[in-house]
Design a protein around this motif. Sequence first.
Motif, short mmCIF file in Angstrom:
data_model
loop_
_atom_site.label_atom_id
_atom_site.label_comp_id
_atom_site.label_asym_id
_atom_site.label_seq_id
_atom_site.Cartn_x
_atom_site.Cartn_y
_atom_site.Cartn_z
N ALA A 40 0.81 -1.23 0.00
CA ALA A 40 0.00 0.00 0.00
C ALA A 40 0.84 1.27 0.00
CB ALA A 40 -0.94 0.00 1.21
N GLN A 41 2.16 1.16 -0.12
CA GLN A 41 2.98 2.36 -0.04
C GLN A 41 2.62 3.37 -1.13
OE1 GLN A 41 7.27 1.80 0.06
NE2 GLN A 41 7.65 3.98 0.40
N LEU A 42 2.17 2.90 -2.27
CA LEU A 42 1.78 3.81 -3.34
C LEU A 42 0.60 4.69 -2.94
CD1 LEU A 42 2.36 4.71 -6.27
CD2 LEU A 42 0.73 2.96 -7.02
N LEU A 72 -8.52 7.23 0.12
CA LEU A 72 -7.77 6.03 -0.22
C LEU A 72 -6.83 5.64 0.92
CD1 LEU A 72 -6.87 6.74 -3.97
CD2 LEU A 72 -8.85 5.50 -3.04
N LEU A 73 -6.27 6.63 1.59
CA LEU A 73 -5.37 6.37 2.71
C LEU A 73 -6.09 5.60 3.82
CD1 LEU A 73 -2.79 6.81 4.42
CD2 LEU A 73 -3.68 9.08 5.00
N LEU A 74 -7.27 6.07 4.21
CA LEU A 74 -7.99 5.38 5.28
C LEU A 74 -8.46 4.01 4.82
CD1 LEU A 74 -10.04 8.12 7.16
CD2 LEU A 74 -7.69 7.36 7.47
N THR A 132 10.18 1.28 0.27
CA THR A 132 11.05 1.61 -0.85
C THR A 132 11.25 3.12 -0.96
OG1 THR A 132 11.43 1.34 -3.22
CG2 THR A 132 9.15 1.70 -2.52
N TYR A 133 12.42 3.50 -1.48
CA TYR A 133 12.68 4.91 -1.79
C TYR A 133 12.33 5.21 -3.25
CZ TYR A 133 15.66 4.48 2.38
OH TYR A 133 16.13 4.24 3.64
N ASP A 134 11.80 4.22 -3.95
CA ASP A 134 11.64 4.31 -5.40
C ASP A 134 10.17 4.25 -5.80
OD1 ASP A 134 12.70 4.12 -8.20
OD2 ASP A 134 11.67 2.19 -8.09
N PHE A 135 9.74 5.24 -6.52
CA PHE A 135 8.35 5.36 -6.98
C PHE A 135 7.93 4.14 -7.80
CE2 PHE A 135 5.41 8.29 -9.73
CZ PHE A 135 4.30 7.86 -9.03
N LEU A 136 8.74 3.77 -8.78
CA LEU A 136 8.35 2.68 -9.68
C LEU A 136 8.25 1.35 -8.93
CD1 LEU A 136 7.58 1.91 -12.54
CD2 LEU A 136 10.02 1.59 -13.05
N THR A 137 9.12 1.12 -7.97
CA THR A 137 9.04 -0.11 -7.18
C THR A 137 7.71 -0.17 -6.42
OG1 THR A 137 11.44 -0.24 -6.92
CG2 THR A 137 10.11 -1.42 -5.30
N ALA A 138 7.31 0.96 -5.85
CA ALA A 138 6.03 1.01 -5.14
C ALA A 138 4.87 0.75 -6.10
CB ALA A 138 5.86 2.36 -4.46
N VAL A 139 4.97 1.29 -7.30
CA VAL A 139 3.93 1.06 -8.31
C VAL A 139 3.80 -0.43 -8.62
CG1 VAL A 139 3.32 1.41 -10.73
CG2 VAL A 139 4.10 3.35 -9.36
N GLU A 140 4.92 -1.09 -8.85
CA GLU A 140 4.86 -2.50 -9.24
C GLU A 140 4.36 -3.38 -8.09
OE1 GLU A 140 4.84 -3.08 -12.15
OE2 GLU A 140 6.01 -1.52 -13.11
N ARG A 141 4.72 -3.03 -6.86
CA ARG A 141 4.18 -3.78 -5.72
C ARG A 141 2.67 -3.63 -5.64
NH1 ARG A 141 8.60 -1.89 -1.10
NH2 ARG A 141 10.18 -3.50 -1.51
N SER A 188 -0.35 -6.76 -6.04
CA SER A 188 -0.75 -7.13 -4.69
C SER A 188 -2.15 -7.74 -4.60
CB SER A 188 -0.70 -5.89 -3.78
OG SER A 188 -1.32 -6.14 -2.55
N ALA A 189 -2.24 -8.90 -3.97
CA ALA A 189 -3.55 -9.50 -3.69
C ALA A 189 -4.30 -8.69 -2.64
CB ALA A 189 -3.37 -10.94 -3.22
N PHE A 190 -3.58 -8.12 -1.68
CA PHE A 190 -4.21 -7.29 -0.65
C PHE A 190 -4.88 -6.07 -1.28
CE2 PHE A 190 -3.64 -3.37 1.86
CZ PHE A 190 -4.50 -3.64 2.91
N ILE A 191 -4.19 -5.40 -2.18
CA ILE A 191 -4.75 -4.23 -2.84
C ILE A 191 -5.99 -4.62 -3.64
CG2 ILE A 191 -4.34 -2.51 -4.65
CD1 ILE A 191 -3.00 -1.85 -1.97
N ARG A 192 -5.91 -5.74 -4.33
CA ARG A 192 -7.05 -6.20 -5.12
C ARG A 192 -8.27 -6.45 -4.23
NH1 ARG A 192 -4.07 -8.71 -8.04
NH2 ARG A 192 -3.99 -10.72 -6.99
N GLN A 193 -8.03 -6.98 -3.03
CA GLN A 193 -9.12 -7.28 -2.11
C GLN A 193 -9.75 -6.01 -1.56
OE1 GLN A 193 -7.95 -9.03 1.67
NE2 GLN A 193 -9.80 -10.28 1.72
#
Length: 452
Positions: A301-303, A361-363, A397-406, A410-415
């Motif tokens: 959820a870092q994104l 979205l944060l909450l 991560t310190y990296d925007f694109l890495t956060a995007v790909e996670r 993510s199954a958690f995000i999908r849920q």
Amino acid sequence: MTAPTEAADFPAADPSARIEVLLVGMNGDLRGKMIPLKAEDKVWKNTVRLPASTQSLDIWGDDNDDITKISLTLGDPDGICTPDRNSLTTLPWGPAGSKQVLATMHTLDGEPHYVCPRAILANVMKRFEEKGLTPVVATELEFYVMEPDFRETGVPMPPKALVMNGEVEGYQLYDMRATAAMGDFLETVREYCDHMGLPADATTAEFGPGQFEVNLLHKPDAMAAADDCIYLKRVVDFAARRHGFKATCMAKPYGDHAGSGLHVHASIIDKDGRNVLDAKGGDPLKLKSITAGMLRSMQDAQLIFAPFANSYRRFQPGSFAPDKIDWGFGNRGTAIRIPDSQGPAARIEHRVAGADANPHLLLAAILGGILLGLDEDLDPGQVTTPDSAPENPDMLTYDFLTAVERFRASAFIRQIFGAEYQRIYGDTKRKEAMAYLRTVSSFDYQTYLPRI
């Protein structure tokens, strides 16, 4: 929000008074329509419409149809802007009697639209309701105030009242001289909050020049808490305009000064009114499991917590913006802080998000992590203390694109967010990340061009 909701609660209307119907966009932006107050009835009859794609616009305002497939691909169909009367409040910077209200986008069939952040949060709240539980939420918003000429100069500049001979006068943390220097602006923030019924509590000066924090009191309604937060961002913006400043919730406007965060305090009340996070009067194991749920979902959820390329400049080792996935009691250096409190005040503080995060979205993401801990018995691992910390902890991560790909995988995000929103949000942010990577910065020219 203890907002005025009846006609008698609003001041007599100026002939030019209006009601603004507002939708929360993907990036926490507010878009909508101004409607003359004399035509307010159409708002409550659900006849106000905007394209459903309004809430999937990218940071540049592009309709993103190549990604979303809900704009021109479908003929850019309308959605219904269904107002939430609980969010109805005054518009203190508008003509007397003006109002504003937040709306949830619905399809023409009357269903909440999957692209609407308020609908996403409402779905998460339903899962708590089904368990007989109520999240109680409060937010703390940091922001910067600066001179308004950044468009001409290309760089932000702190308010002149906080600068001497072109230099910032050290750190201003909790410095009452800084709040006094910006007193007129801060009084307007307070005036607007009072006018709107926003539960603004303490205001403090933070580390950076022109950086302040406003705390909002807790609400036993996550939607109302998110609404309050996004309204507070609007208040800060318009108060700054009134005094000739620019206000920003950008996570890291200055490279050499502190970033701005959006901290969330949360507790959970059961159907008998007991706080399940009260380690002394409640269930300590449940407190730890909920903490573990938020930690487990944090990378995915870092994104949401850090939605822009600039957001990742805020995560610095040794700063108050956490870069480790850890937890502690009363420890402001950890991602999850459990304050030293008990009874109704027992709570968890989530310290990862930047001020640029979309509150709804944060909450949804934070409460989704709490649900993980409610549904399973999880272990948060070793607690971080000043004397000891876990070896080799998982990292943000310190990296925007890495956060995007996670996020995209993510199954958690999908849920929590649904497969379609995961796709649209993730692919839109990937487009933004790639645009960022294609941009050659002044750092490249100053560092590499002379030497390579």
